[in-house]
Design a protein around this motif. Structure first.
Motif, mmCIF file in Angstrom:
data_model
loop_
_atom_site.group_PDB
_atom_site.id
_atom_site.type_symbol
_atom_site.label_atom_id
_atom_site.label_comp_id
_atom_site.label_asym_id
_atom_site.label_seq_id
_atom_site.Cartn_x
_atom_site.Cartn_y
_atom_site.Cartn_z
ATOM 1 N N VAL A 26 47.565 30.115 78.552
ATOM 2 C CA VAL A 26 47.932 30.860 79.766
ATOM 3 C C VAL A 26 49.287 30.421 80.314
ATOM 4 O O VAL A 26 50.132 31.274 80.608
ATOM 5 C CB VAL A 26 46.818 30.787 80.837
ATOM 6 C CG1 VAL A 26 47.307 31.328 82.183
ATOM 7 C CG2 VAL A 26 45.599 31.568 80.375
ATOM 8 N N PRO A 27 49.562 29.109 80.447
ATOM 9 C CA PRO A 27 50.899 28.742 80.911
ATOM 10 C C PRO A 27 52.013 29.274 80.002
ATOM 11 O O PRO A 27 53.088 29.633 80.479
ATOM 12 C CB PRO A 27 50.887 27.212 80.899
ATOM 13 C CG PRO A 27 49.457 26.841 81.020
ATOM 14 C CD PRO A 27 48.705 27.935 80.315
ATOM 15 N N PRO A 36 54.555 34.909 87.547
ATOM 16 C CA PRO A 36 54.104 33.677 88.207
ATOM 17 C C PRO A 36 52.580 33.600 88.237
ATOM 18 O O PRO A 36 51.895 34.626 88.265
ATOM 19 C CB PRO A 36 54.681 33.792 89.619
ATOM 20 C CG PRO A 36 54.839 35.259 89.850
ATOM 21 C CD PRO A 36 55.118 35.878 88.498
ATOM 22 N N ALA A 37 52.076 32.394 88.250
ATOM 23 C CA ALA A 37 50.625 32.211 88.383
ATOM 24 C C ALA A 37 50.211 32.704 89.765
ATOM 25 O O ALA A 37 50.913 32.466 90.749
ATOM 26 C CB ALA A 37 50.266 30.737 88.215
ATOM 27 N N ASP A 42 41.825 38.147 94.979
ATOM 28 C CA ASP A 42 40.850 38.738 95.897
ATOM 29 C C ASP A 42 40.653 37.875 97.138
ATOM 30 O O ASP A 42 39.534 37.669 97.610
ATOM 31 C CB ASP A 42 39.509 38.973 95.192
ATOM 32 C CG ASP A 42 39.605 40.026 94.105
ATOM 33 O OD1 ASP A 42 40.470 40.928 94.210
ATOM 34 O OD2 ASP A 42 38.824 39.945 93.138
ATOM 35 N N GLY A 43 41.745 37.325 97.656
ATOM 36 C CA GLY A 43 41.704 36.526 98.866
ATOM 37 C C GLY A 43 41.253 35.086 98.670
ATOM 38 O O GLY A 43 41.166 34.324 99.624
ATOM 39 N N VAL A 44 40.971 34.686 97.444
ATOM 40 C CA VAL A 44 40.517 33.325 97.166
ATOM 41 C C VAL A 44 41.691 32.511 96.621
ATOM 42 O O VAL A 44 42.295 32.886 95.609
ATOM 43 C CB VAL A 44 39.355 33.316 96.153
ATOM 44 C CG1 VAL A 44 38.935 31.894 95.816
ATOM 45 C CG2 VAL A 44 38.181 34.136 96.664
ATOM 46 N N LYS A 45 42.013 31.396 97.302
ATOM 47 C CA LYS A 45 43.093 30.528 96.847
ATOM 48 C C LYS A 45 42.742 29.962 95.479
ATOM 49 O O LYS A 45 41.626 29.505 95.249
ATOM 50 C CB LYS A 45 43.296 29.398 97.854
ATOM 51 C CG LYS A 45 44.448 28.484 97.503
ATOM 52 C CD LYS A 45 44.683 27.479 98.631
ATOM 53 C CE LYS A 45 45.561 26.349 98.239
ATOM 54 N NZ LYS A 45 46.894 26.540 97.964
ATOM 55 N N GLN A 46 43.704 29.997 94.558
ATOM 56 C CA GLN A 46 43.475 29.552 93.194
ATOM 57 C C GLN A 46 43.926 28.108 92.995
ATOM 58 O O GLN A 46 44.933 27.681 93.563
ATOM 59 C CB GLN A 46 44.230 30.450 92.212
ATOM 60 C CG GLN A 46 43.791 31.903 92.261
ATOM 61 C CD GLN A 46 42.332 32.063 91.867
ATOM 62 O OE1 GLN A 46 41.973 31.804 90.725
ATOM 63 N NE2 GLN A 46 41.492 32.470 92.802
ATOM 64 N N ALA A 47 43.178 27.385 92.203
ATOM 65 C CA ALA A 47 43.590 26.036 91.811
ATOM 66 C C ALA A 47 44.783 26.173 90.870
ATOM 67 O O ALA A 47 44.942 27.197 90.192
ATOM 68 C CB ALA A 47 42.443 25.312 91.102
ATOM 69 N N PRO A 48 45.640 25.148 90.812
ATOM 70 C CA PRO A 48 46.765 25.223 89.866
ATOM 71 C C PRO A 48 46.261 25.400 88.437
ATOM 72 O O PRO A 48 45.223 24.861 88.064
ATOM 73 C CB PRO A 48 47.443 23.860 90.020
ATOM 74 C CG PRO A 48 46.996 23.342 91.339
ATOM 75 C CD PRO A 48 45.616 23.911 91.574
#
Length: 135
Positions: A26-27, A36-37, A42-48
């Motif tokens: 994926v990276p 960009p990542a 859907d409004g949920v903050k994503q982990a790096p």
């Protein structure tokens, strides 16, 4: 893994020996597409996103450019680390198909360590740990 991208990878049939893991895909895709990542889905903050892009290997001049694999990884089996051309690992817990048998009563200190020289043994078939205890 096989990748074909004639517009970017010029040495058709070229081989790369860099270590990569599925989390590196994926990276790599994000880097080469310039996307960009996502910070939220859907409004949920994503982990790096974990992993390291291997797009640098697409250029033949980097075919032998080896990076240290960090951090130590575990895939429900041997635990290992890769540093340049040496791979170190220990067997850890028994394989899932060997679920029954003697338990390791001291798993932090009672390990069989393995070391492989990837310059001469890319398939990791010859354990050289006994010959290089300093490593």
């Amino acid at each position: 893994m096989a990748i074909s991208w004639p517009a970017r990878i010029k040495d058709k049939g070229g081989l790369r020996e860099q270590f990569m893991h599925v989390i590196d895909v994926v990276p790599t895709i994000l880097e080469v597409t310039g996307i960009p990542a996502p910070e939220t889905v859907d409004g949920v903050k994503q982990a790096p996103i974990e992993g390291t892009s291997f797009a640098y290997t697409f250029d033949a001049k980097n075919s032998r450019n080896l990076r240290t694999q960090d951090p130590v990884f575990r895939d429900d089996g041997p635990v290992g680390a890769l540093s340049r051309r040496l791979a170190a690992q220990h067997q850890g817990e028994p394989a899932p198909w060997e679920a029954f048998g003697a338990a390791n009563t001291d798993p932090l200190n009672n390990q069989v360590l393995e070391l492989y020289d990837l310059n001469n043994d890319f398939s990791q078939s010859k354990n050289i740990a006994d010959q290089h205890p300093d490593k």
